[in-house]
Design an enzyme around this catalytic site. Structure first.
Site, short mmCIF file in Angstrom:
data_model
loop_
_atom_site.label_atom_id
_atom_site.label_comp_id
_atom_site.label_asym_id
_atom_site.label_seq_id
_atom_site.Cartn_x
_atom_site.Cartn_y
_atom_site.Cartn_z
N CYS A 22 0.84 -1.19 0.00
CA CYS A 22 0.00 0.00 0.00
C CYS A 22 0.89 1.25 0.00
CB CYS A 22 -0.90 0.00 1.22
SG CYS A 22 -1.71 -1.59 1.54
N ARG A 56 1.93 1.53 -7.18
CA ARG A 56 2.18 0.41 -6.27
C ARG A 56 1.02 -0.58 -6.27
NH1 ARG A 56 6.26 1.66 -2.33
NH2 ARG A 56 5.27 0.30 -0.82
N TRP A 95 -4.23 -1.80 -0.60
CA TRP A 95 -4.32 -3.04 -1.39
C TRP A 95 -4.88 -4.09 -0.45
CZ3 TRP A 95 -2.05 -7.97 -1.38
CH2 TRP A 95 -2.10 -8.67 -2.60
N ASN A 134 0.59 -0.04 6.57
CA ASN A 134 1.01 -1.02 5.57
C ASN A 134 1.52 -2.24 6.31
OD1 ASN A 134 0.49 0.89 3.65
ND2 ASN A 134 2.63 1.25 3.08
N GLY A 135 1.25 -3.43 5.76
CA GLY A 135 1.71 -4.65 6.40
C GLY A 135 0.53 -5.50 6.83
N GLU A 147 10.26 -15.60 -17.76
CA GLU A 147 10.01 -14.18 -17.56
C GLU A 147 9.00 -13.65 -18.59
OE1 GLU A 147 10.18 -10.17 -16.24
OE2 GLU A 147 10.39 -12.14 -15.30
N LYS A 202 5.41 -11.91 -17.85
CA LYS A 202 5.06 -10.58 -18.35
C LYS A 202 3.69 -10.60 -19.03
CE LYS A 202 8.19 -8.10 -16.92
NZ LYS A 202 7.99 -8.97 -15.76
N GLU A 219 0.92 -11.03 -16.40
CA GLU A 219 0.77 -9.87 -15.52
C GLU A 219 0.01 -8.73 -16.18
OE1 GLU A 219 4.58 -9.43 -12.60
OE2 GLU A 219 4.99 -9.22 -14.74
N HIS A 260 7.21 -34.55 -22.53
CA HIS A 260 6.91 -35.29 -21.31
C HIS A 260 5.58 -34.85 -20.69
CE1 HIS A 260 10.76 -37.28 -21.37
NE2 HIS A 260 11.37 -36.11 -21.51
N LYS A 303 3.30 -3.19 -6.83
CA LYS A 303 4.69 -3.09 -7.24
C LYS A 303 5.64 -3.63 -6.19
CE LYS A 303 8.13 -1.65 -9.83
NZ LYS A 303 8.45 -2.40 -11.04
#
Length: 606
Positions: free
Chosen positions: A2, A27, A76, A102-103, A483, A487, A490, A506, A601
């Site tokens: 947050c 963020r 958030w 935050n947390g 990666e 991307k 996301e 396989h 973020k």
């Protein structure tokens, strides 16, 4: 995850707080709010909050919403749905205490039950509201003591800022596992969870350590521990100016940051190359040659894109330094009761330097006596301070939730570290010069890749409607595939999976069909024939193929050509067109590119 912003001084606080919140929108958040000291004869606190964006909060502010001291927050959601009631700031029962947090409070349920048994009525579902009530019910004489007393019973992580109607001349802050930064101005003080909210007003900052608190008044500040002992925190100067956080004429931060990569890579190389000895200078490692030669294994820890950069780093270290190396998610590491070996060098990777899972891994490693280095972007961040040394990647501020330039710079930083370790050990001068020549070519080659954006945009429009996509690569190409898959997920919300190309047969080959295209990483190296065989397997099952390669691939429907570098450095370049593919896929699908749904973020919760 947050965002926190606070101000005390002489200026009208609401516009300042709104501006700060807007700078922290990257963020990730779902609601926002402001609390301020009303001032005047009536005094007291005023509060406004709203689900949605900062602009929704701004539209809801009362006409008379003035003061010179206040705190603000973007939330958030963790405990409780995104709505007005769960938005911060939170008040105590008497409306005298306002907190932003935050947390995560791990023992919130237990504390809440005790407070409810004492007759406290909660207005939200959040864990954070517990803190407001604990502070409000404290019998201590000062706000600092009230906050300290409340925190003694709290388990978990927090970065908090607190207002109290009876103490209108101060803001009190505290940190444990979630970043808190003080901004030092002229007859005014700021507080934030990220320097991005401060740099348009001051570049003199103080970063709190875990277990540290601060009192801000308009003309001064002081820091101390949660036990009350004074600490001596001196301001440092932020490296980046406010303009670094602007879009610079681009439509999105993601596009800006992709386009900045040639300059960013030039920065991470600048001043570090030693042509005389065909090596590099990494003065922040705090690891001399004798100690480096004693390293028997390297373990790299990171989360998300940082983990994938660590996989590239592990391969570079094995190839150039011939030290066994591997990477794993930092979020899993400490929970598997790992064997911590004194001859292993541990390297942790984080863009923000505040990623909680990674920081917790550092703390566990340090507790067990390990040597830990950091590869981070943010100078003075928690991980940078907690490690024994490390490498700054100098990517500059990265605002988009999705990492691009920082990922690339981190991979280059690992190439520098691998070259440094290799030249201490058995890498020849000739090979050192070869790698240095390759590193120097990277900025121009990145610029060359970016000039092909129009072609990539056309391909993205063609592939964006796929129901799913497969990404495959062998050895050096596999981290690139991982990666690139991340991307795409996301930023475009298109389902994607990454596999080692050799693993297709396989099991995952069962998924191949025309509606599931495959992106194949096909470098011109000793595995070229093996990779071409994989393309044959996919084509035989009517799969569409987009190859990223150094030469046109006959079996691919489309090939994105990438300039050739040294084989060890090729993965760094091969990921960049796939960043653009993800970006333009998201653009074609109308996604909120800089603020993807459900993501943040800086992940400062577990």
């Amino acid at each position: 995850m947050c965002g926190i912003v606070g101000y005390i001084g002489k200026r009208d606080v609401a516009p300042l707080l709104l501006e700060g919140l807007q700078r922290l929108e990257y963020r990730g958040y779902d609601s926002a709010g402001i609390a301020l000291h009303a001032g005047g004869k009536s005094g007291g606190l005023k509060i406004a909050k709203a689900k949605g964006r900062v602009r929704d909060l701004e539209a809801r502010l009362p006409k008379r919403f003035a003061g010179t001291t206040g705190i603000a927050h973007t939330r958030w959601a963790t405990h409780g749905a995104p709505n007005d009631e769960n938005a911060h700031p939170h008040l105590d029962a008497d409306g005298k205490v306002a907190i932003v947090h935050n947390g995560i409070i791990d023992n919130a349920s237990e504390l809440r039950a005790k407070l409810e048994a004492d007759g406290v009525e909660f207005a939200s579902e959040t864990d954070s509201e517990v803190l407001a009530h604990l502070i409000g019910r404290s019998t201590a004489d000062t706000l600092e003591a009230k906050v300290r007393q409340a925190l003694t019973g709290v388990e978990g992580t927090y970065g908090i800022a607190v207002l109290h109607a009876d103490f209108p001349d101060r803001i009190v802050a505290a940190r444990n596992g979630s970043p808190v930064v003080l901004g030092i101005g002229e007859h005014e003080m700021f507080i934030a969870s990220d320097v991005a909210a401060l740099v348009s007003h001051t570049r003199q900052v103080v970063t709190l350590d875990d277990g540290e608190m601060a009192t801000l008044k308009a003309d001064d500040y002081r820091t101390y521990t949660t036990e009350g002992s004074r600490t001596s925190a001196s301001p440092t100067t932020v490296e980046w100016a406010a303009e670094s956080y602007d879009m610079g004429g681009h439509d999105t931060y993601m596009h800006k940051e992709i386009c900045e990569q040639a300059d960013a890579v030039d920065r991470v190389l600048r001043g570090r190359i030693d042509d005389r000895f065909a090596t590099v200078h990494l003065g922040g490692l705090n690891l001399d040659a004798r100690e480096a030669r004693g390293v028997r294994r390297v373990k790299i820890l990171g989360c998300g894109s940082a983990y994938h950069a660590g996989q590239i780093g592990a391969q570079l270290i094995e190839e150039l330094a011939r030290i066994p190396a591997d990477a794993e998610p930092a979020s899993e590491f400490r929970y598997r009761n790992p064997v911590v070996d004194p001859e292993t060098l541990y390297i942790v990777v984080s863009q923000s330097g505040e990623t909680y899972d990674t920081l917790a891994a550092v703390q566990e490693l340090k507790r067990k006596g390990a040597r830990v280095l950091g590869v981070v972007n943010v100078v003075g961040s928690a991980i940078a301070r907690a490690t024994d040394g490390g490498v700054y990647v100098h990517a500059g501020p990265e605002v988009c939730v999705v990492s691009t330039k920082c990922f690339t710079n981190t991979a280059v930083a690992f190439a520098l570290l691998a070259l440094h370790l290799g030249r201490i050990r058995d890498l020849s001068v000739a090979d050192g010069k070869r790698i240095i020549a390759g590193l120097r070519k990277l900025p121009a080659q990145i610029a060359e890749v970016l000039r092909g954006e129009d072609e990539i945009a056309k391909l993205a429009a063609e592939y964006a409607n796929a129901k799913s996509m497969m990404f495959v690569g062998r050895v050096r190409g596999y981290p690139v595939a991982r990666e690139a898959s991340l991307k795409l997920k996301e930023v475009s919300y298109v389902h994607a999976e990454a596999y080692p190309a050799s693993e297709l047969k396989h099991g995952p080959l069962a998924l191949i069909e025309p509606d599931v295209p495959t992106v194949a990483i096909v470098p011109d190296d000793d595995l070229l024939d093996k990779n071409r065989a994989t393309l044959e397997e996919i084509k035989a099952r009517s799969g569409r193929i987009l190859a990223v390669a150094h030469q046109v691939q006959e079996k691919a429907d489309h090939t994105l050509l990438v300039p050739k570098n040294e084989v060890e450095l090729d993965p760094i370049l091969m990921g960049i067109p796939l960043q653009l593919l993800a970006y333009h896929s998201a653009l074609a699908l109308g996604r909120d590119i800089d603020k993807p749904r459900n993501l943040a973020k800086s992940v400062t919760v577990e």
